[in-house]
Design a protein around this motif. Structure first.
Motif, short mmCIF file in Angstrom:
data_model
loop_
_atom_site.label_atom_id
_atom_site.label_comp_id
_atom_site.label_asym_id
_atom_site.label_seq_id
_atom_site.Cartn_x
_atom_site.Cartn_y
_atom_site.Cartn_z
N UNK A 1 -103.14 -31.64 -72.72
CA UNK A 1 -103.96 -30.42 -72.74
C UNK A 1 -104.14 -29.87 -71.33
N UNK A 2 -103.69 -28.66 -71.10
CA UNK A 2 -103.77 -28.06 -69.76
C UNK A 2 -105.15 -27.47 -69.46
N UNK A 3 -106.02 -27.40 -70.46
CA UNK A 3 -107.34 -26.80 -70.25
C UNK A 3 -108.44 -27.86 -70.07
N UNK A 4 -108.06 -29.08 -69.71
CA UNK A 4 -109.06 -30.14 -69.58
C UNK A 4 -110.12 -29.79 -68.53
N UNK A 5 -109.74 -29.12 -67.44
CA UNK A 5 -110.73 -28.74 -66.41
C UNK A 5 -111.74 -27.74 -66.97
N UNK A 6 -111.23 -26.78 -67.74
CA UNK A 6 -112.12 -25.80 -68.36
C UNK A 6 -113.10 -26.50 -69.32
N UNK A 7 -112.58 -27.43 -70.12
CA UNK A 7 -113.43 -28.21 -71.03
C UNK A 7 -114.51 -28.95 -70.26
N UNK A 8 -114.10 -29.58 -69.15
CA UNK A 8 -115.04 -30.35 -68.33
C UNK A 8 -116.15 -29.42 -67.79
#
Length: 165
Positions: A95-102
């Motif tokens: 998942x490339x959006x893990x930073x956004x999720x965090x």
């Protein structure tokens, strides 16, 4: 899974004198560790380590560290039975959006997975690199627990004692 062999890490020079600290990952969080949880992101090859540490467009100053490792409790998501047992969708690992999720939820799904696996007794995760230019053959081992003795022994290769200078 058990891994015994060399591991490599391309460190920010700020952390080069403390190659066992996991401090950068602890401070900022990573794909497979939430903030506050130390981790060492290592690779099975030097080139993968360099790609991992330099995901910006240009090569950044790095210190390359080599370790001798003997890791007995690795979670291997290439094993379909383990993925099913822990209810992990293979695509969630990349998942490339893990930073956004965090930033949005405080913890990404892959970070929660790391916490759950560590609590289940796993010390490490072997996973393919998702850095630009890598393939399925480029593997990382993310360590959550390590020390100088088994079951998760790690030692820096520094025969000339350069880190102590």
């Amino acid at each position: 899974m058990h891994y015994k062999g060399k591991l490599y890490q391309a460190l920010n020079p700020l952390y080069a004198r403390e190659p066992f600290s996991g401090r950068g990952a602890e401070l900022y969080g990573g794909r497979f560790n939430p903030k506050g949880m130390p981790a060492l992101y290592t690779s099975l090859t030097i080139m993968t380590a360099l790609r991992e540490a330099n995901q910006a467009e240009s090569l950044q100053l790095t210190t390359l560290v080599a370790y001798d490792a003997d890791c007995e409790r690795l979670f291997d998501p290439r094993d379909a039975h383990l993925l099913e047992k822990y209810q992990i969708a293979p695509q969630s690992l990349s998942n490339t959006t893990w930073r956004d999720e965090m930033n949005l939820r405080g913890e990404a799904l892959t970070q929660q997975l790391a916490r759950d696996l560590k609590n289940a007794g796993f010390h490490d995760l072997v996973v393919r690199s998702f850095a630009p230019g890598t393939t399925d053959a480029d593997l990382n081992i993310v360590l959550w627990t390590w020390g100088t003795s088994l079951p998760n022994r790690l030692s820096v290769i520094d025969d000339e004692r350069r880190l102590s200078r």
